[in-house]
Design a protein around this motif. Structure first.
Motif, PDB file in Angstrom:
ATOM      1  N   SER A 287       0.826  -1.206   0.000  1.00 13.81           N
ATOM      2  CA  SER A 287       0.000   0.000   0.000  1.00 13.81           C
ATOM      3  C   SER A 287       0.857   1.252   0.000  1.00 13.81           C
ATOM      4  O   SER A 287       0.590   2.213  -0.737  1.00 13.81           O
ATOM      5  CB  SER A 287      -0.905   0.014   1.226  1.00 13.81           C
ATOM      6  N   ILE A 288       1.909   1.244   0.824  1.00 11.92           N
ATOM      7  CA  ILE A 288       2.763   2.430   0.912  1.00 11.92           C
ATOM      8  C   ILE A 288       3.509   2.652  -0.398  1.00 11.92           C
ATOM      9  O   ILE A 288       3.613   3.782  -0.886  1.00 11.92           O
ATOM     10  CB  ILE A 288       3.717   2.295   2.105  1.00 11.92           C
TER      11      ILE A 288
ATOM     12  N   GLY B 265       1.167   4.081  -2.844  1.00  7.71           N
ATOM     13  CA  GLY B 265       0.895   5.487  -2.563  1.00  7.71           C
ATOM     14  C   GLY B 265       2.029   6.386  -2.993  1.00  7.71           C
ATOM     15  O   GLY B 265       1.805   7.456  -3.574  1.00  7.71           O
TER      16      GLY B 265
ATOM     17  N   PHE C 117       1.312   9.256  -5.919  1.00  3.79           N
ATOM     18  CA  PHE C 117       1.338  10.686  -5.638  1.00  3.79           C
ATOM     19  C   PHE C 117       2.610  11.335  -6.161  1.00  3.79           C
ATOM     20  O   PHE C 117       2.593  12.521  -6.495  1.00  3.79           O
ATOM     21  CB  PHE C 117       1.140  10.934  -4.154  1.00  3.79           C
TER      22      PHE C 117
ATOM     23  N   TRP D 149       2.491  14.546  -8.550  1.00  6.33           N
ATOM     24  CA  TRP D 149       3.226  15.783  -8.252  1.00  6.33           C
ATOM     25  C   TRP D 149       4.187  16.147  -9.367  1.00  6.33           C
ATOM     26  O   TRP D 149       4.434  17.322  -9.621  1.00  6.33           O
ATOM     27  CB  TRP D 149       3.951  15.687  -6.917  1.00  6.33           C
TER      28      TRP D 149
ATOM     29  N   ASP E 199       4.109  19.605 -11.300  1.00  5.08           N
ATOM     30  CA  ASP E 199       5.321  20.384 -11.503  1.00  5.08           C
ATOM     31  C   ASP E 199       5.458  20.826 -12.958  1.00  5.08           C
ATOM     32  O   ASP E 199       5.728  21.994 -13.246  1.00  5.08           O
ATOM     33  CB  ASP E 199       6.513  19.527 -11.074  1.00  5.08           C
TER      34      ASP E 199
ATOM     35  N   VAL F 287       2.829  23.593 -13.786  1.00  2.34           N
ATOM     36  CA  VAL F 287       3.072  24.955 -13.321  1.00  2.34           C
ATOM     37  C   VAL F 287       4.337  25.534 -13.933  1.00  2.34           C
ATOM     38  O   VAL F 287       4.509  26.744 -14.000  1.00  2.34           O
ATOM     39  CB  VAL F 287       3.154  25.031 -11.779  1.00  2.34           C
TER      40      VAL F 287
ATOM     41  N   PHE G 125      -0.681  -2.281  -6.163  1.00  4.47           N
ATOM     42  CA  PHE G 125      -1.781  -2.241  -5.201  1.00  4.47           C
ATOM     43  C   PHE G 125      -2.702  -3.420  -5.405  1.00  4.47           C
ATOM     44  O   PHE G 125      -3.365  -3.866  -4.473  1.00  4.47           O
ATOM     45  CB  PHE G 125      -2.546  -0.926  -5.360  1.00  4.47           C
TER      46      PHE G 125
ATOM     47  N   ARG H 126      -0.602  -7.014  -2.829  1.00  3.35           N
ATOM     48  CA  ARG H 126      -1.282  -7.364  -1.588  1.00  3.35           C
ATOM     49  C   ARG H 126      -1.896  -8.739  -1.729  1.00  3.35           C
ATOM     50  O   ARG H 126      -2.372  -9.119  -2.789  1.00  3.35           O
ATOM     51  CB  ARG H 126      -2.387  -6.346  -1.307  1.00  3.35           C
TER      52      ARG H 126
ATOM     53  N   TRP I  94      -6.588 -11.078   4.981  1.00  2.00           N
ATOM     54  CA  TRP I  94      -7.821 -10.437   5.431  1.00  2.00           C
ATOM     55  C   TRP I  94      -8.642 -11.371   6.300  1.00  2.00           C
ATOM     56  O   TRP I  94      -9.463 -10.926   7.069  1.00  2.00           O
ATOM     57  CB  TRP I  94      -8.670 -10.003   4.240  1.00  2.00           C
TER      58      TRP I  94
ATOM     59  N   ALA J  47      -8.825  -4.399   4.054  1.00  3.75           N
ATOM     60  CA  ALA J  47      -8.819  -3.468   2.922  1.00  3.75           C
ATOM     61  C   ALA J  47      -8.913  -2.026   3.382  1.00  3.75           C
ATOM     62  O   ALA J  47      -8.269  -1.145   2.826  1.00  3.75           O
ATOM     63  CB  ALA J  47      -9.972  -3.804   1.982  1.00  3.75           C
TER      64      ALA J  47
ATOM     65  N   GLU K 250      -5.584  -0.798   4.584  1.00  5.33           N
ATOM     66  CA  GLU K 250      -4.629  -0.600   3.487  1.00  5.33           C
ATOM     67  C   GLU K 250      -4.937   0.663   2.701  1.00  5.33           C
ATOM     68  O   GLU K 250      -4.036   1.395   2.297  1.00  5.33           O
ATOM     69  CB  GLU K 250      -4.648  -1.817   2.567  1.00  5.33           C
ATOM     70  N   LEU K 251      -6.227   0.933   2.515  1.00  4.89           N
ATOM     71  CA  LEU K 251      -6.588   2.184   1.852  1.00  4.89           C
ATOM     72  C   LEU K 251      -6.137   3.384   2.681  1.00  4.89           C
ATOM     73  O   LEU K 251      -5.659   4.388   2.138  1.00  4.89           O
ATOM     74  CB  LEU K 251      -8.099   2.231   1.630  1.00  4.89           C
TER      75      LEU K 251
ATOM     76  N   TYR L 270      -3.527   3.465   4.666  1.00  9.57           N
ATOM     77  CA  TYR L 270      -2.075   3.615   4.486  1.00  9.57           C
ATOM     78  C   TYR L 270      -1.765   4.286   3.160  1.00  9.57           C
ATOM     79  O   TYR L 270      -0.878   5.145   3.070  1.00  9.57           O
ATOM     80  CB  TYR L 270      -1.381   2.249   4.544  1.00  9.57           C
ATOM     81  N   PHE L 271      -2.513   3.889   2.130  1.00  5.83           N
ATOM     82  CA  PHE L 271      -2.315   4.490   0.800  1.00  5.83           C
ATOM     83  C   PHE L 271      -2.550   5.996   0.851  1.00  5.83           C
ATOM     84  O   PHE L 271      -1.731   6.788   0.365  1.00  5.83           O
ATOM     85  CB  PHE L 271      -3.276   3.816  -0.172  1.00  5.83           C
ATOM     86  N   LEU L 272      -3.660   6.403   1.484  1.00  7.46           N
ATOM     87  CA  LEU L 272      -3.972   7.834   1.529  1.00  7.46           C
ATOM     88  C   LEU L 272      -2.965   8.589   2.388  1.00  7.46           C
ATOM     89  O   LEU L 272      -2.559   9.703   2.050  1.00  7.46           O
ATOM     90  CB  LEU L 272      -5.384   8.028   2.070  1.00  7.46           C
TER      91      LEU L 272
ATOM     92  N   THR M   7       0.162   7.829   2.875  1.00  8.52           N
ATOM     93  CA  THR M   7       1.375   7.977   2.073  1.00  8.52           C
ATOM     94  C   THR M   7       1.231   9.112   1.071  1.00  8.52           C
ATOM     95  O   THR M   7       2.155   9.901   0.871  1.00  8.52           O
ATOM     96  CB  THR M   7       1.666   6.676   1.326  1.00  8.52           C
ATOM     97  N   GLY M   8       0.040   9.202   0.483  1.00  7.14           N
ATOM     98  CA  GLY M   8      -0.175  10.278  -0.472  1.00  7.14           C
ATOM     99  C   GLY M   8      -0.067  11.648   0.158  1.00  7.14           C
ATOM    100  O   GLY M   8       0.510  12.562  -0.420  1.00  7.14           O
TER     101      GLY M   8
ATOM    102  N   VAL N 296       3.627  12.359   0.818  1.00  8.18           N
ATOM    103  CA  VAL N 296       4.325  12.678  -0.433  1.00  8.18           C
ATOM    104  C   VAL N 296       3.943  14.076  -0.910  1.00  8.18           C
ATOM    105  O   VAL N 296       4.780  14.844  -1.397  1.00  8.18           O
ATOM    106  CB  VAL N 296       4.015  11.612  -1.498  1.00  8.18           C
ATOM    107  N   SER N 297       2.659  14.445  -0.716  1.00  2.67           N
ATOM    108  CA  SER N 297       2.231  15.779  -1.125  1.00  2.67           C
ATOM    109  C   SER N 297       2.930  16.857  -0.311  1.00  2.67           C
ATOM    110  O   SER N 297       3.288  17.913  -0.850  1.00  2.67           O
ATOM    111  CB  SER N 297       0.725  15.914  -0.951  1.00  2.67           C
TER     112      SER N 297
ATOM    113  N   GLY O 103       6.098  17.214  -1.896  1.00  7.72           N
ATOM    114  CA  GLY O 103       6.042  17.685  -3.270  1.00  7.72           C
ATOM    115  C   GLY O 103       5.773  19.176  -3.377  1.00  7.72           C
ATOM    116  O   GLY O 103       6.292  19.838  -4.269  1.00  7.72           O
ATOM    117  N   LEU O 104       4.967  19.700  -2.443  1.00 10.56           N
ATOM    118  CA  LEU O 104       4.590  21.116  -2.523  1.00 10.56           C
ATOM    119  C   LEU O 104       5.792  22.059  -2.465  1.00 10.56           C
ATOM    120  O   LEU O 104       5.921  22.917  -3.346  1.00 10.56           O
ATOM    121  CB  LEU O 104       3.585  21.428  -1.419  1.00 10.56           C
TER     122      LEU O 104
ATOM    123  N   VAL P 277       7.803  21.872  -5.776  1.00  5.66           N
ATOM    124  CA  VAL P 277       7.181  22.567  -6.900  1.00  5.66           C
ATOM    125  C   VAL P 277       7.287  24.074  -6.725  1.00  5.66           C
ATOM    126  O   VAL P 277       7.575  24.813  -7.676  1.00  5.66           O
ATOM    127  CB  VAL P 277       5.710  22.115  -7.026  1.00  5.66           C
TER     128      VAL P 277
END
Lengths: 162, 131
Positions: A28-29, A32, A36, A40, A44, A47, A152, A156, A161, B65, B68-69, B71-73, B75-76, B79-80, B83-84, B87
């Protein structure tokens, strides 16, 4: 001081976590990070080159399609496709397979589209090398999105589960 | 008592992280406050994990599930937050030095948040619902 390394043993210290149990978390990580980072990078580029000539706005389509494909691929579980889940859902196993097929088609299609953008939009017209870089961004983005979808989905395992 | 020590240590490191962030914004040679928007990411970053822990309380399975979702969010969002400033620096809104300071602050703050989860939310005998 002699012998103060004797206490070191390999493999059974407390920090030795069970990676098999953690497989879903790591997948998952990783997914992600890929997703992302890709978005990004595209932000980049957008912009940095806001004008239509360097960076045509229609090129954003392949990233959007890849994201939709990611959502489609991960909205059905592997068990539903194999048919060993408890409930059939409203469109059944065949519907799940068709749905997954369409999702993967969108994902691969966006990857191919990003290659087309790289060569057709930036390499062949012989713009500046910055433009080629800009097109490579799309390829990176799209392949990131595809790999992320695959990680993803298949990184997994659903056995954890239960 | 160990909880108190951990709390003091974590608040110290959080203050250090915020100091790095504000240095990146407020030093005389920088003076641009756009990087303060990463504060939104700091606030958002623990929320998916909170929601998934509250929703999925079946502790017999090692993963599910929903988690895991989350963790995904998470991480996002992390990362954001990195990233900000990159940029912003690439568009020469802020300088690369300010970008470095903001990213250092990011790393410290996210380690602090992660430490909060390890100390107060991770153990089996101490569940998050006791808060």
């Amino acid at each position: 001081m002699s012998g103060f390394l004797d206490g070191i043993r390999c493999g059974d210290c407390e920090c030795n976590v069970d990676w098999g149990e953690r497989r879903n978390t790591i997948a998952s990580i990783a997914a992600g990070v890929l997703f992302f980072t890709g978005w990004w990078i595209i932000i980049d580029a957008a912009v940095k080159y806001p004008d239509e000539g360097t960076f045509h706005h229609a090129y954003h389509t392949c990233g959007v399609i890849a994201t939709v494909a990611f959502l489609m691929i991960n909205a059905v579980s592997n068990g539903q496709v194999r048919g060993d889940s408890y409930s059939e859902g409203c469109i059944g196993q065949t519907g799940a397979r068709v749905w997954l097929f369409l999702g993967f088609m969108l994902a691969f299609g966006s990857l191919i589209a990003s290659m087309w953008i790289l060569f057709g939009g930036f390499v062949v017209p012989r713009k500046s090398c910055l433009s080629v870089f800009c097109g490579a961004i799309f390829l990176i983005l799209s392949s990131f999105l595809l790999i992320r979808g695959l990680v993803f989905k298949f990184g997994r395992t659903e056995d954890l589960w239960q | 008592m160990a909880g108190i020590k951990a709390l003091v240590g974590l608040s110290f490191s959080g203050a250090i992280g915020l100091t790095f962030l504000l240095l990146g914004c407020a030093l005389e040679q920088y003076g641009v406050y756009w990087p303060l928007f990463v504060l939104i990411f700091y606030v958002l970053s623990p929320i998916p994990t909170f929601i998934s822990r509250r929703l999925s309380d079946d502790t017999d399975s090692s993963s599910n599930a929903c988690r895991e979702l989350a963790y995904f969010l998470t991480t996002g969002i992390v990362v954001s937050a990195f990233g900000l400033p990159i940029v912003l620096a690439r568009t020469t809104t802020i300088t690369w030095g300010a970008c470095g300071l903001v990213m250092t602050g990011n790393a410290v703050i996210f380690l602090t948040i992660f430490g909060f989860f390890v100390v107060f939310g991770g153990g089996d005998d101490f569940s998050w619902e006791q808060w």
